[in-house]
Design an enzyme around this catalytic site. Structure first.
Site: not given
Ligand SMILES: C=C1C[C@]23C[C@@]1(O)CC[C@H]2[C@@]12CC[C@H](O)[C@@](C)(C(=O)O1)[C@H]2[C@@H]3C(=O)O
Ligand SMILES: O=C(O)CCC(=O)C(=O)O
Ligand SMILES: [Fe+2]
Length: 343
Positions: A215, A217, A272, A282
């Site tokens: 996607h 941002d 990204h 993570r």
């Protein structure tokens, strides 16, 4: 509280992507280097503009955000995500703010991720999440988030002012004033990606388990910090996915769709995604700097040269936000606002 049904595991795997050996230097084993910007150096401005034009993404060192503030938030977030699911769910669902699990947005996107979506300005309000895990002392969490967001926002504004300076714009606060506005619609997000043992089995079949699907941002600028578990990847214009080595003492910044529009496409909002890890979790925290809802987003007049035509129709951030939140994660959200080119 609505129970979260488990989506089939297939939903988390990426479709086969282009081979990743078509990068700039024709070496299948090397990727282009992600720009590193040293904020303590005054001559970084030129590199900043270059990074926003070429990648829409860069790493920031000597950023001035106190390590103590980062560590405090990391420890509070770890406490939150390691608490029982039933307790975390008391801070959900994330509409618009709160705890979410696997489901991303409302349009059928899934990821191998848990998250907390928060207003970047956490008010002392008993109804603002996450009230469940920090019940005994909600002010602690609120202070830690507000401290962190204040420092990261300052850094984001510094970057935006350096960019405006280097581009020769009249007002160096032309972008940063939108984040500084009392009404700024900025969001803060903490993502937790649990390890997934099934990663290896699928990797052997050439598939990647997706933590957060591809996607861009929608906002102006996003500032990300993660622990030392990698997973973030950016997409180059030719479709190649480039892994971003993790670095817990630095920040990663990406250009959002709104900055792409305000610069009439000079800066690119970078596509990204995050791929899951088989053994390590993570934890990432991202500040999304956005304008006030009523702000008109359009290419800056002062940037247009000669007969340069605007590539986008003007819209308010309210309109774009609404349209973005009605889209699927991987949709090209800006295409609806592009002007039809006649030549
Ligand atoms: C699938 C979606 C999740 C998202 C809203 C959307 O409909 C499309 C944009 C997504 C995104 C990506 C950047 C940020 O993480 C986010 C908070 C945003 O502003 O846009 C998310 C939205 C979300 O998770 O709700
Ligand atoms: O969690 C990450 O590392 C990135 C997530 C992301 O891109 C997002 O939340 O918009
Ligand atoms: Fe993102």
């Amino acid at each position: 509280m609505v129970a979260i049904s488990k989506p089939p595991i297939e939903l988390f795997f990426s479709k086969p992507s282009k081979p990743t050996n078509n990068n700039n230097n024709n070496n299948p084993l090397s990727f282009p280097t992600i720009p590193i910007i040293d904020l303590s150096k005054s001559d970084s401005k030129h590199l900043l503009v270059k990074a926003c034009q070429e990648f829409g993404f860069f790493k920031v060192i000597n950023h001035g955000v106190p390590m103590q503030s980062i560590k405090k938030l990391e420890s509070q977030a770890t406490k939150f995500f390691s608490s029982p699911l039933s307790l975390k769910q008391k801070s959900g669902p994330p509409n618009p703010f709160g705890y979410g699990n696997r489901r991303l947005g409302t349009n059928g996107d899934f990821g191998w991720v848990e998250y907390l979506l928060l207003n970047a300005k956490l008010e002392s309000d008993h109804n603002s999440p996450p009230f469940s895990v920090f019940e005994e002392n909600p002010e602690d969490f609120r202070c830690v988030v507000n401290d962190y967001v204040t420092s990261v926002k300052k850094m984001a504004c510094e970057i935006l002012e350096m960019l405006a300076d280097e581009m020769g714009l009249e007002a160096r606060n032309v972008f940063s004033k939108l984040l500084m506005d009392e009404e700024s619609d900025s969001v803060f997000r903490v993502n937790y990606y649990p390890p997934c043992p099934e990663v290896q089995e699928h990797e052997s079949k050439g598939k990647k388990l997706i933590g957060f699907g591809e996607h861009t941002d929608p906002q102006i600028i996003s500032v990300l910090r993660s622990n030392n578990t990698s997973g973030l990847e950016i997409s180059l214009r030719d479709g190649t996915w480039v892994p971003v080595p993790s670095d817990s003492s630095s920040f990663f910044v990406n250009v959002g769709d709104s900055l792409q529009v305000m610069t009439n496409g000079r800066f690119k909002s970078v596509k990204h995604r995050v791929v899951a890890n088989s053994s390590k979790s993570r934890l990432s925290m991202i500040y999304f700097g956005g304008p006030p809802l009523s702000e008109k987003i359009a290419p800056l007049d002062s940037l247009m040269v000669g007969e340069e035509a605007s590539l986008y129709k003007e819209f308010t951030w309210f309109e774009y936000r609404k349209s973005a939140f009605n889209s699927r994660l991987s949709d090209n959200r800006l295409s609806l606002f592009e002007k039809i080119r006649t030549t």
